[in-house]
Design an enzyme around this catalytic site. Sequence first.
Site, mmCIF file in Angstrom:
data_model
loop_
_atom_site.group_PDB
_atom_site.id
_atom_site.type_symbol
_atom_site.label_atom_id
_atom_site.label_comp_id
_atom_site.label_asym_id
_atom_site.label_seq_id
_atom_site.Cartn_x
_atom_site.Cartn_y
_atom_site.Cartn_z
ATOM 1 N N PHE A 185 13.180 -12.375 38.128
ATOM 2 C CA PHE A 185 12.611 -11.584 39.222
ATOM 3 C C PHE A 185 11.464 -12.377 39.822
ATOM 4 O O PHE A 185 10.461 -12.639 39.160
ATOM 5 C CB PHE A 185 12.102 -10.210 38.769
ATOM 6 C CG PHE A 185 11.613 -9.417 39.953
ATOM 7 C CD1 PHE A 185 12.510 -8.724 40.747
ATOM 8 C CD2 PHE A 185 10.270 -9.421 40.320
ATOM 9 C CE1 PHE A 185 12.088 -8.037 41.886
ATOM 10 C CE2 PHE A 185 9.837 -8.733 41.453
ATOM 11 C CZ PHE A 185 10.746 -8.042 42.226
ATOM 12 N N ASP A 244 6.265 -19.026 37.037
ATOM 13 C CA ASP A 244 5.891 -17.787 37.738
ATOM 14 C C ASP A 244 5.213 -16.850 36.741
ATOM 15 O O ASP A 244 5.870 -16.201 35.931
ATOM 16 C CB ASP A 244 7.132 -17.127 38.357
ATOM 17 C CG ASP A 244 6.795 -15.812 39.080
ATOM 18 O OD1 ASP A 244 5.665 -15.304 38.927
ATOM 19 O OD2 ASP A 244 7.680 -15.289 39.789
ATOM 20 N N LYS A 297 -0.464 -10.288 41.592
ATOM 21 C CA LYS A 297 -0.789 -9.034 40.900
ATOM 22 C C LYS A 297 -2.265 -8.913 40.473
ATOM 23 O O LYS A 297 -3.094 -8.593 41.293
ATOM 24 C CB LYS A 297 0.188 -8.813 39.746
ATOM 25 C CG LYS A 297 1.622 -8.635 40.279
ATOM 26 C CD LYS A 297 2.551 -7.892 39.361
ATOM 27 C CE LYS A 297 3.787 -7.451 40.108
ATOM 28 N NZ LYS A 297 4.990 -8.230 39.832
HETATM 29 C C1 LIG Z 1 5.996 -8.693 40.872
HETATM 30 C C2 LIG Z 1 6.543 -10.056 40.708
HETATM 31 C C3 LIG Z 1 6.817 -10.878 41.821
HETATM 32 C C4 LIG Z 1 6.695 -10.399 43.249
HETATM 33 O O1 LIG Z 1 5.416 -9.975 43.577
HETATM 34 P P1 LIG Z 1 5.201 -9.053 44.888
HETATM 35 O O2 LIG Z 1 3.716 -8.965 45.003
HETATM 36 O O3 LIG Z 1 5.844 -7.738 44.584
HETATM 37 O O4 LIG Z 1 5.844 -9.739 46.027
HETATM 38 C C5 LIG Z 1 7.256 -12.164 41.581
HETATM 39 N N1 LIG Z 1 7.431 -12.628 40.341
HETATM 40 C C6 LIG Z 1 7.182 -11.869 39.236
HETATM 41 C C7 LIG Z 1 7.383 -12.455 37.879
HETATM 42 C C8 LIG Z 1 6.753 -10.550 39.385
HETATM 43 O O5 LIG Z 1 6.570 -9.787 38.322
#
Ligand SMILES: *Cc1c(COP(=O)(O)O)cnc(C)c1O
Length: 410
Positions: free
Chosen positions: A141, A226, A255
């Site tokens: 994700f 990520d 985040k």
């Molecule tokens: C939440 C998340 C994203 C995307 O972040 P947004 O602020 O919702 O665009 C990307 N990578 C990971 C691992 C995430 O948990």
Amino acid sequence: MSRTDQFLGEAAKYSANNYKPLPVVLERGQGPWVWDVDGRKYLDCLSAYSAVNQGHCHPAIVKAAQEQAARLTLTSRAFHNDQMGPFLHQLCELAGFAKALPMNSGAEAVETAIKAVRKWGHKVKGIPANQAEIIVSAGNFHGRTTTIISFSTEEQYKDGFGPFTPGFKIIPFGDAGALEQAITPNTCAFLTEPLQGEAGVIVPPDGWLRKVREITRKHNVLWVDDEIQTGLGRTGRMFAWQWENARPDALIVGKAVAGGMYPVSAFLADQNVMGVFNPGDHGSTFGGNPFGAAIGRAALTVLVEEKLADRARELGDWFMGELKKMQSPSVVEIRGKGLLIGVEIRVEAGTARPFCEALAQRGILCKETHDQVVRFAPALTVSKADLEWALPKIAEVLAMSFKPAMAGVH
Ligand SMILES: *Cc1c(COP(=O)(O)O)cnc(C)c1O
């Protein structure tokens, strides 16, 4: 009609139907706790998908936001401001990278990473124009843009949204052998989460990140980590890669960077990679704005001063041990790192959703991830006493079973 029902009705009438939230309407938060519009109090065990690691409305972060809101909020990058430099300085020192490029949402920082590694591939590694390939993990994700969903393995994320962006190769998560096999002379990067949150808290085999580091280095492929969800203390280290001391070539954060008070994200790398960006190559009107930067400075300071990574490790170890003692017949597995914990519900016991609903009725907010996993990820400021309060309620709910009605079966 309760106030909750009024708000639910209004949202149902005017909002797009792209989410299926629990029927709880929140109006106030403090630390790991939130209150709904009918005065009920809940322990927030989602923390906005780990964006609120520092706890809701942390006083030091609120203060920074209030002061900066009254001073200067947006300059665009056409001019400098006095907050972005200090913020990026602090972020780079915390993460151990030379440079950072600020964006807003996580998906934008992932897009930034994709552009950076592709350009590095073409201009530095010497991959022929438009041939750069990025390897990614199944179950990933990384966000919701059209390019990012192009390499999702979740059918629903893609259904109807094509045509998709080419140039991505998907391998099983946690499989070092598959990574080495997938690499070609045109591979510019391997992009992965160090531990998959949205996939259902999937923990890779021990030693995998070290192997990723060795393999990518050997083949002159960038490893992009990520840590939008796992970073900033969540797994018990400031960044999950530190569990294996396998430093990536580039890091993506989002985040909790601004403590959930404002959307701030960033792509970090050293000059060898970041140097591919020249004026005009990439940008964002709000990226690096002084309001977000001031909030980010306060949010990062809280993480360090309150030793939130250590708290996540200590409390997480203990909490996961207590959950494992519950021996519920409805549970297949309990897994995670630090305060990112997944409880996988046995298919025969129903989906995770009714368990989350039953938890909410008892004052604990969790959200199912996919069908079978209940995620526990409270703010890292949560106390042992808060979690002790929650444990018997969780035990009561996990002892339940919501077996789906099976038509025609007696
Ligand atoms: C939440 C998340 C994203 C995307 O972040 P947004 O602020 O919702 O665009 C990307 N990578 C990971 C691992 C995430 O948990």
